[in-house]
Scaffold this motif. Structure first.
Motif, PDB file in Angstrom:
ATOM      1  N   UNK A 315     -24.853  31.640  22.642  1.00  0.00           N
ATOM      2  CA  UNK A 315     -25.009  32.961  22.032  1.00  0.00           C
ATOM      3  C   UNK A 315     -25.105  34.051  23.094  1.00  0.00           C
ATOM      4  N   UNK A 316     -25.798  33.722  24.192  1.00  0.00           N
ATOM      5  CA  UNK A 316     -25.929  34.701  25.276  1.00  0.00           C
ATOM      6  C   UNK A 316     -24.575  35.005  25.911  1.00  0.00           C
ATOM      7  N   UNK A 317     -23.779  33.953  26.171  1.00  0.00           N
ATOM      8  CA  UNK A 317     -22.452  34.136  26.758  1.00  0.00           C
ATOM      9  C   UNK A 317     -21.539  34.915  25.825  1.00  0.00           C
ATOM     10  N   UNK A 318     -21.675  34.657  24.530  1.00  0.00           N
ATOM     11  CA  UNK A 318     -20.872  35.378  23.551  1.00  0.00           C
ATOM     12  C   UNK A 318     -21.227  36.859  23.536  1.00  0.00           C
ATOM     13  N   UNK A 319     -22.520  37.163  23.662  1.00  0.00           N
ATOM     14  CA  UNK A 319     -22.969  38.559  23.693  1.00  0.00           C
ATOM     15  C   UNK A 319     -22.465  39.269  24.948  1.00  0.00           C
TER      16      UNK A 319
END
Length: 375
Positions: A315-319
């Protein structure tokens, strides 16, 4: 037509491609800073008698249509397609334009009950008709110079003596200098200090409406007869080509044929700018988004790897990817130039016969020099 140079050059077209990436690319390249390569120009031509166009006007003629040759074109860019999308029912050159059309046209039309004719696509710039007019004679030089100087002084807050006597009709017809500065990326001090820039403004102010001057054309001018008009109208005194290469195909000299003005960008990008204004709220980078990514990064750095859930890291990488995409969308994904000067082969080589194994087929690449904008 250019039949005096080559009988195969009756139908003659130029195709100009400009890289929209003015920021660093994936490998650190910056097309926006390059004078060559960021804009590429290809010429194609045919003799008067050919399989595609009639010798004389004929409204019933259809051989210039792709359908007559069993060729399908991309629904987005108009280039030859590589396949038909079974969902959308139209052809595309590749997956990128297939996805773009689905997002901006196909999906939105399904959501609308009134089935509006949606046309906006980020990859397609605004199409406009070019109206050709002769440049005014030299006797207007003094008037154009006076108009350009007064507009510059006015933009800088300098009172000009006798301004009340200035022809108000001429002033009304001309674009306000500050608006023209924005089009060309010019700061007021840049215009007034660089004599080449001043000459640029002086020259385009010969024409009643400077903002509409998008392209200047003069094929292979005679240097002795044309003097100032024999070379491009440069917008700045630096970033000039040292030598124009000869034609790689036939060895003939290349000479100046036309230049694209900075005003062209205003008309090409107006639909894109309008659409981006509508999407401004969606694409605006919020402070809380940045703080959330910083917090997530801090947690991942401090916590043992085995305690960080896999979906949290994903989720962090996607953000981060989403934030990067917003940054790229807001800056650097549009073409930019001061002027683009195009030099073409004086033999106008090429035509119906194409050498076997020719990389570009019937197209011949010409030399384009991009002078950067004034910002």
């Amino acid at each position: 037509p250019c039949e005096e140079a080559n009988p195969d050059a009756f139908h003659r077209s130029f195709y100009v491609f400009a890289c929209p990436n003015s920021n660093n690319g994936e490998n650190g390249e910056n097309c926006g800073e390059n004078s060559t390569g960021a804009v590429r120009v290809f010429r194609a031509q045919l003799p008067r008698q050919n399989p595609y166009f009639p010798v004389d006007p004929d409204e019933s003629w259809t051989m210039h249509h792709p359908e007559s040759w069993d060729v399908n074109l991309c629904q987005v860019c108009g280039q030859r397609s590589h396949g038909r999308c079974p969902m959308q029912g139209v052809h595309f050159c590749g997956k990128h334009h297939q996805k773009e059309h689905k997002h901006y046209i196909f999906d939105k039309q399904k959501q609308l009950s009134n089935k509006l004719n949606l046309q906006f696509l980020p990859s397609v710039l605004t199409a406009s008709e070019l109206v050709v007019e002769e440049e005014p004679f030299d006797q207007n030089d003094e008037k154009a110079r006076d108009r350009a100087e007064r507009a510059l002084f006015k933009a800088q807050g300098i009172i000009v003596e006798g301004e009340d006597d200035f022809d108000s009709d001429d002033e009304d017809k001309n674009l306000e200098q500050k608006d023209l500065n924005e089009m060309t990326g010019a700061a007021e001090e840049t215009v007034s200090k660089d004599p080449v820039t001043m000459k640029f403004y002086e020259r385009i102010n010969k024409f009643p409406d400077a903002k509409t001057q998008c392209l200047r054309y003069l094929r292979w001018p005679d240097q002795d007869m044309c003097h100032d008009t024999g070379t491009p109208l440069w917008i700045r005194s630096d970033c000039l080509p040292e030598k124009i290469p000869c034609c790689e195909l036939c060895g003939a000299d290349r000479k100046f044929e036309f230049q694209i003005m900075p005003q062209m960008l205003h008309y090409l990008l107006k639909d894109l700018e309008l659409e981006r204004a509508k999407e401004e709220v969606k694409t605006r980078i919020k402070k809380e988004d940045i703080e959330a990514i910083k917090t997530a990064t801090s947690i991942m750095e401090q916590a043992p790897p085995e305690q960080v859930p896999a979906d949290f890291a994903a989720s962090k990488e996607k953000a981060v990817d989403a934030l990067r995409a917003k940054l790229m969308q807001q800056d650097g994904d549009r073409p930019d130039w001061g002027v683009v000067a195009v030099y073409s082969c004086t033999g106008s080589c090429g035509g119906m016969k194409v050498e076997e194994g020719a990389e570009l087929g019937a197209y011949i690449e010409e030399f384009a020099w991009k002078q950067p904008s004034l910002d």
